[in-house]
Design a protein around this motif. Structure first.
Motif, PDB file in Angstrom:
ATOM      1  N   LEU A  44      30.959  -2.763  92.099  1.00 40.37           N
ATOM      2  CA  LEU A  44      30.997  -2.275  93.476  1.00 40.37           C
ATOM      3  C   LEU A  44      31.864  -3.144  94.374  1.00 40.37           C
ATOM      4  N   ASN A  45      32.171  -4.348  93.910  1.00 46.66           N
ATOM      5  CA  ASN A  45      33.019  -5.265  94.665  1.00 46.66           C
ATOM      6  C   ASN A  45      32.462  -5.500  96.073  1.00 46.66           C
ATOM      7  N   PHE A  46      31.218  -5.965  96.126  1.00 47.42           N
ATOM      8  CA  PHE A  46      30.574  -6.240  97.406  1.00 47.42           C
ATOM      9  C   PHE A  46      31.296  -7.344  98.166  1.00 47.42           C
ATOM     10  N   ASN A  47      31.347  -7.209  99.480  1.00 47.47           N
ATOM     11  CA  ASN A  47      31.868  -8.284 100.316  1.00 47.47           C
ATOM     12  C   ASN A  47      30.761  -9.327 100.505  1.00 47.47           C
ATOM     13  N   THR A  48      31.042 -10.381 101.234  1.00 48.51           N
ATOM     14  CA  THR A  48      30.094 -11.482 101.386  1.00 48.51           C
ATOM     15  C   THR A  48      28.788 -11.029 102.042  1.00 48.51           C
ATOM     16  N   LEU A  49      28.885 -10.261 103.098  1.00 48.90           N
ATOM     17  CA  LEU A  49      27.685  -9.784 103.789  1.00 48.90           C
ATOM     18  C   LEU A  49      26.851  -8.887 102.873  1.00 48.90           C
ATOM     19  N   GLN A  50      27.518  -7.964 102.184  1.00 47.27           N
ATOM     20  CA  GLN A  50      26.805  -7.081 101.260  1.00 47.27           C
ATOM     21  C   GLN A  50      26.126  -7.903 100.152  1.00 47.27           C
ATOM     22  N   MET A  51      26.825  -8.915  99.674  1.00 45.55           N
ATOM     23  CA  MET A  51      26.283  -9.758  98.615  1.00 45.55           C
ATOM     24  C   MET A  51      25.030 -10.477  99.087  1.00 45.55           C
TER      25      MET A  51
END
Length: 152
Positions: A44-51
């Motif tokens: 999904l290639n989450f960004n930092t916030l999503q992670m």
């Protein structure tokens, strides 16, 4: 003479078996490294916030699942213990299997809501990827074939 022939045949057999084992070992498809949830996050290639949000979700999920796994294991141990002890009425077995079923239902609901929460973290493009990942997983699950025959 018979001893040498027997040893020779045994040696040939062992060499062949080693060859078969090596073939089976090296012909396995490569396994994904890491836990399955990390595969999803990577895809999904989450960004930092999503992670960060995902890690909180995952921690809560694991904490909620641990007692369920423990309870299900206890119930199954209790049920199969009845076999070796030679006791356990139909009513007792039915009661335990009902409890196991309830535990499975609760586990499935937790998994569903966990995946739903992951889906909600995604942007529109990630949601499309997430849907493909789930569909691929479902297809792979169907390819494993049916379970044991009923009544056995």
């Amino acid at each position: 003479m018979k001893k040498n022939l027997l040893l020779t045949l045994l040696l040939v057999f062992l060499v062949l078996m080693n060859g078969v084992l090596l073939f089976l070992f090296f012909s396995k498809p490569p396994r994904r490294s890491g836990p399955p949830h990390m595969f999803v996050v990577k895809e999904l290639n989450f960004n930092t916030l999503q992670m960060e949000q995902y890690q909180v979700l995952d921690q809560k999920f694991e904490q909620g699942m641990r007692p369920l796994h423990h309870r299900r294991r206890q119930l199954k141990n209790e049920m199969f213990k009845m076999i070796s002890e030679g006791n356990g009425s139909v009513k007792e077995i039915d009661s335990i299997t009902d409890l196991i079923g309830d535990s499975e239902k609760e586990r499935d609901l937790k998994v569903y809501y966990h995946f739903r929460a992951i889906y909600e973290l995604c942007n529109p493009e990630q949601k499309k990827r997430f849907q493909r990942i789930v569909q691929d997983a479902l297809q792979r699950g169907r390819k494993k074939g049916p379970g044991p025959p009923h009544g056995h």
